[in-house]
Design a protein around this motif. Structure first.
Motif, short mmCIF file in Angstrom:
data_model
loop_
_atom_site.label_atom_id
_atom_site.label_comp_id
_atom_site.label_asym_id
_atom_site.label_seq_id
_atom_site.Cartn_x
_atom_site.Cartn_y
_atom_site.Cartn_z
N THR A 173 1.04 -1.12 -0.03
CA THR A 173 0.07 -0.07 0.08
C THR A 173 0.90 1.41 0.02
O THR A 173 0.57 2.35 0.60
N ILE A 174 2.03 1.03 -0.64
CA ILE A 174 2.92 2.19 -0.90
C ILE A 174 2.27 3.30 -1.36
O ILE A 174 1.86 3.12 -2.52
N THR A 175 2.40 4.84 -0.74
CA THR A 175 1.99 5.68 -1.41
C THR A 175 2.95 6.59 -1.94
O THR A 175 2.97 7.38 -2.77
N SER A 176 4.24 6.31 -1.29
CA SER A 176 5.38 7.54 -1.58
C SER A 176 6.52 6.40 -1.59
O SER A 176 7.11 5.99 -0.42
N LEU A 177 7.11 6.06 -2.80
CA LEU A 177 8.13 4.93 -2.93
C LEU A 177 9.55 5.37 -2.27
O LEU A 177 10.07 4.45 -1.75
N LYS A 178 9.84 6.83 -2.75
CA LYS A 178 11.32 7.03 -2.11
C LYS A 178 11.47 6.89 -0.50
O LYS A 178 12.34 6.07 0.07
N PRO A 179 10.37 7.42 0.11
CA PRO A 179 10.60 7.68 1.60
C PRO A 179 10.40 6.11 2.18
O PRO A 179 10.81 5.45 3.02
N TYR A 180 9.45 5.20 1.35
CA TYR A 180 9.39 3.77 1.84
C TYR A 180 10.79 3.11 1.78
O TYR A 180 10.95 2.43 2.55
N LEU A 181 11.31 3.22 0.85
CA LEU A 181 12.44 2.63 0.38
C LEU A 181 13.52 2.94 1.43
O LEU A 181 14.32 2.20 1.98
N PHE A 182 13.81 4.24 1.76
CA PHE A 182 14.81 4.79 2.51
C PHE A 182 14.46 4.18 4.17
O PHE A 182 15.30 3.72 5.00
N GLN A 183 13.11 4.14 4.17
CA GLN A 183 12.82 3.85 5.77
C GLN A 183 12.97 2.09 5.91
O GLN A 183 13.40 1.85 6.78
N ALA A 184 12.81 1.38 4.83
CA ALA A 184 13.05 0.23 4.81
C ALA A 184 14.57 -0.26 4.90
O ALA A 184 14.93 -0.97 5.58
N VAL A 185 15.49 0.60 4.34
CA VAL A 185 16.87 0.44 4.52
C VAL A 185 17.32 0.78 6.05
O VAL A 185 18.01 0.11 6.61
N LYS A 186 16.60 2.02 6.39
CA LYS A 186 16.63 2.10 7.77
C LYS A 186 16.56 1.08 8.76
O LYS A 186 17.32 0.88 9.75
N TYR A 187 15.61 0.56 8.57
CA TYR A 187 14.89 -0.67 9.38
C TYR A 187 16.02 -2.01 9.32
O TYR A 187 16.21 -2.73 10.15
N GLN A 188 16.55 -2.16 8.14
CA GLN A 188 17.60 -3.28 7.79
C GLN A 188 18.74 -2.86 8.48
O GLN A 188 19.41 -3.94 9.02
N ILE A 189 19.11 -1.77 8.51
CA ILE A 189 20.27 -1.15 9.25
C ILE A 189 19.98 -1.45 10.60
O ILE A 189 21.05 -2.17 11.24
N PHE A 190 19.13 -1.19 11.33
CA PHE A 190 18.80 -1.43 12.95
C PHE A 190 18.78 -2.77 12.78
O PHE A 190 19.33 -3.38 13.95
N ASN A 191 18.07 -3.63 12.15
CA ASN A 191 18.30 -5.07 12.36
C ASN A 191 19.88 -5.66 12.45
O ASN A 191 20.03 -6.68 13.04
N HIS A 192 20.50 -5.19 11.41
CA HIS A 192 22.13 -5.56 11.25
C HIS A 192 22.67 -5.19 12.60
O HIS A 192 23.25 -6.06 13.19
N PHE A 193 22.43 -4.03 13.13
CA PHE A 193 23.13 -3.94 14.27
C PHE A 193 22.55 -4.62 15.63
O PHE A 193 23.42 -4.89 16.39
N ARG A 194 21.28 -4.84 15.43
CA ARG A 194 20.56 -5.70 16.79
C ARG A 194 21.35 -7.19 16.68
O ARG A 194 21.43 -7.74 17.54
#
Length: 187
Positions: free
Chosen positions: A64-85
Motif C-alpha cells: 500500500t505504498i503511497t510514496s516510494l522513495k521515503p518507503y525505500l529509505f525507511q526500509a533500509v533504515k530498519y534493515q540497518i537497525f536489524n543488522h546492528f541488533r
C-alpha cells in the motif's frame, strides 16, 4: 496526478519485471550510499539493499505504498537497525554509534515514534528556509548538491543551513550525542 513512481508500483503489482528493474535502477545506488554512510561495509550494505528489493518484490501485490522513495529509505533504515541488533559491533561501529540498542520492540517503537514527533516539532520551529533545506536533506534524502540546484543556492549555503538546524536541534533536545546522531542520520 500519476507520478512515475506510482506508475512503476502499479506495473510491479501487475508483475511487470521492467517496472521493478526501473525502480531498482532509480533507487539502488542512492540507497546503497545511504546505508554505506552508516555501515562502512560494502558487502553488508549490498545485502541490505538486496533484502529491501526482495521484500519489495515479494510484497508487490499487497503493498500500500503511497510514496516510494521515503518507503525505500525507511526500509533500509530498519534493515540497518536489524543488522546492528543481530550482529556483534565492530570497534568502529561502537565508536560511531556509541552503542545504541535499537531492538525495536513495541515499547521501543512507541518511544522512537514519540521522540521522532518531538524532533519534527522542533524542526517545525526552525526558520522557514533552514527548515525547508533540513527537510529536503533528512526527510527527502536529497544530497546537498541536489538541494543547491533545486533552490538555486550554493552547496556551502546548504551545508550552513543544515549545520544551523542541527545545532538548534541539539541545543533544544539535549540528547546524548549517540542518540542524537542516530536520530538525525537515520532519518
Amino acid at each position: 496526478m500519476i507520478t512515475e513512481d506510482s506508475r512503476l508500483l502499479k506495473g510491479m503489482k501487475e508483475e511487470d519485471n521492467a517496472s521493478f528493474k526501473a525502480v531498482y535502477d532509480k533507487y539502488a545506488k542512492a540507497l546503497f550510499f545511504y546505508a554505506h554512510n552508516i555501515i562502512k561495509d560494502r558487502a553488508v550494505c549490498e545485502d541490505i539493499i538486496q533484502e529491501v528489493f526482495i521484500s519489495l518484490w515479494s510484497k508487490r501485490k499487497s503493498n500500500t505504498i503511497t510514496s516510494l522513495k521515503p518507503y525505500l529509505f525507511q526500509a533500509v533504515k530498519y534493515q540497518i537497525f536489524n543488522h546492528f541488533r543481530n550482529n556483534k559491533f565492530s570497534k568502529e561501529d561502537l565508536t560511531r554509534l556509541n552503542i545504541i540498542d535499537v531492538s525495536m520492540n513495541v515499547s521501543q517503537k512507541l518511544e522512537y515514534s514519540e521522540l521522532d514527533q518531538i524532533i519534527r516539532d522542533y524542526v517545525a520551529k526552525l526558520p522557514k528556509r533552514c527548515r525547508h533545506i533540513f527537510v529536503l536533506s533528512r526527510y527527502q534524502h536529497k544530497s546537498n548538491k541536489e538541494i543547491a540546484e533545486e533552490l538555486e543556492i550554493s552547496v556551502q549555503a546548504v551545508k550552513n543551513q543544515i549545520s544551523k538546524a542541527l545545532a538548534f536541534l541539539r541545543s533544544n533536545l539535549q540528547l546524548e550525542d549517540a542518540v542524537f546522531l542516530c536520530l538525525v542520520l537515520l532519518h
